[in-house]
Write an enzyme that holds these catalytic residues in place. Structure first.
Site, PDB file in Angstrom:
ATOM      1  CB  SER A 119      -8.985  -4.687  15.172  1.00 25.80           C
ATOM      2  OG  SER A 119      -7.647  -4.770  14.741  1.00 25.80           O
ATOM      3  CG  ASN A 120      -6.194  -0.572  13.104  1.00 26.77           C
ATOM      4  OD1 ASN A 120      -5.397  -1.065  12.333  1.00 26.77           O
ATOM      5  ND2 ASN A 120      -5.882  -0.312  14.379  1.00 26.77           N
TER       6      ASN A 120
END
Ligand code: C5P
Length: 393
Positions: A205-206
């Site tokens: 993810s980020n």
């Protein structure tokens, strides 16, 4: 804004000091007026402490120099906010009376009046109250609430008539001042990161917070649009009056957006979609083995490109984060993904990283023409996006 907070005599007056505080936190200057009956529910002292100033009430109607305060405050205030507003306060104002601090200040020409009613459900639904509300609306007055919730009277339970919570009042105020230029338009917004699971407990993810997309959705809603927000994981409070789909992966985000794309007028794609997912997503948690591990990745779908390929009436707006050759690369993206324009931001610029409340963006057209915007809040950026989209539509 200069706000005169007027308190009338209902049990919700207990919350008026908190309304004053929240308004001040949002940057407004606040003075307080109180009717005689307000003091049955909240003391003059707690209101004065919240305002940091003497209260405008019947005892202090005239200043020492003889100046009438309803005239003076109507000149000072940009807005009179009546919270709580009782049935009696509404009736006096609808009749054009001037025998209490609220109705007198209204007649003295305060520029904007907003009522936050709080009363028993039966009272709120009485035709006399409805008629007074309609009269005040015909004078251009705004209304916030009431909302459904617990009511004060014993054994009453829940119903329509509860005063809006102080934080919701402050959040809703801008919508009363914005023009409804997106009325009749359907706006689709994506926000936040996506999560691509490697196994049931690990994912790629980020750090996207979702703030930009949530600000875009709230701005569109305030301007009258019907809004569908498709959000990846985010801890932000959900914007009110907006349809929300919560998703995790890029594929889920694509299918939620795809369901509404054909019908929508504007798509604003702020989501930070993860570019990669595991080629082989495991159904069971994988054990740690050895000091290194190879992971085969495949691309996630390019949501914007997929949707734009069937673009008709839609205005499509994307976001890009670049570390170098920003305008050139953003214009190329806008062209390849058939966007109408793209908002470029630089992660290395101070305060422009994920999660902030403000940002510095450059609006880039597919032909490379661009406009650098100064640092501003994400909500202000959202407003500019819609000004620009309406200009193109
Ligand atoms: O990641 P990239 O810089 O190409 O993102 C540009 C735009 O494309 C953004 O608006 C982003 O939301 C969108 N995008 C997408 N699907 C992806 C990657 C990016 O819709 N898989």
């Amino acid at each position: 804004m200069n706000i005169l907070l007027a308190v009338s005599g209902g049990v919700a007056a207990l919350k008026s000091p908190s309304v004053a505080r929240r308004l001040q936190e949002a940057g407004h200057a606040v003075k307080i007026a109180a009717t005689d009956d307000a003091y049955h529910f909240v003391t003059e002292l707690s209101l004065a402490i919240a305002a940091g100033d003497a209260i405008f009430d019947r005892e202090a109607w005239f200043l020492p120099d003889g100046q009438a305060r309803h005239i003076d405050l109507a000149r000072w205030a940009d807005m009179l906010l009546v919270a709580p507003a009782t049935a009696d306060a509404l009736a006096s104002a609808a009749l054009g009376k001037a025998d209490d601090v609220i109705s007198a200040t209204i007649l003295a020409g305060v520029p904007k009046v907003v009522w936050v009613p709080a009363m028993n459900t039966k009272m709120w639904e009485h035709p006399a109250v409805k008629k007074n509300v309609a009269t005040l609306q015909s004078y251009g007055h705004g209304f916030l609430g009431p909302v459904f919730g617990d009511l004060a009277a014993k054994n009453e339970g829940s119903g329509m008539g509860r005063m809006m919570e102080p934080t919701d009042i402050v959040a809703a105020l801008p919508s009363l001042f914005t023009s409804k230029d997106l009325e009749g338009k359907k706006v689709l917004v994506s926000a936040g990161p996506t999560r691509e699971y490697l196994d049931p407990v690990r994912f790629i993810s980020n750090p996207s917070s979702g703030k930009m997309g949530y600000a875009v959705a709230a701005a569109a809603q305030a301007r009258g649009a019907e809004v569908h927000l498709v959000s990846g994981p985010s801890s932000l409070p959900l914007p009110t009056g907006v349809n929300i789909s919560k998703v995790e992966s890029a594929e889920q985000m694509l299918s939620a957006l795809d369901a509404d794309f054909d019908d929508c007028d504007i798509l604003v794609m702020t989501a930070a979609v993860a570019d990669w997912k595991a080629a082989d997503q495991k159904q069971e948690k994988q054990a740690k083995m050895g000091d290194t591990q190879n992971l085969e990745l495949t691309r996630t779908p390019d949501i914007l490109k997929t949707l734009s390929s069937k673009k008709k009436q839609q205005i499509v707006v994307g976001f890009a984060m670049e570390t170098h050759k920003g305008v050139e690369r953003a214009a190329d993206k806008a062209t390849r993904k058939k966007m109408d324009f793209i908002c470029l931001n630089y992660p290395r610029k101070a305060g422009s990283a994920f999660g902030g409340d403000s940002n510095e963006v450059t609006i880039v057209m597919p032909d490379g023409e661009f406009q650098e915007l100064p640092r501003m809040t994400k909500r202000e950026i959202a407003e500019i996006i819609f000004d620009k989209a309406l200009g193109l539509g």
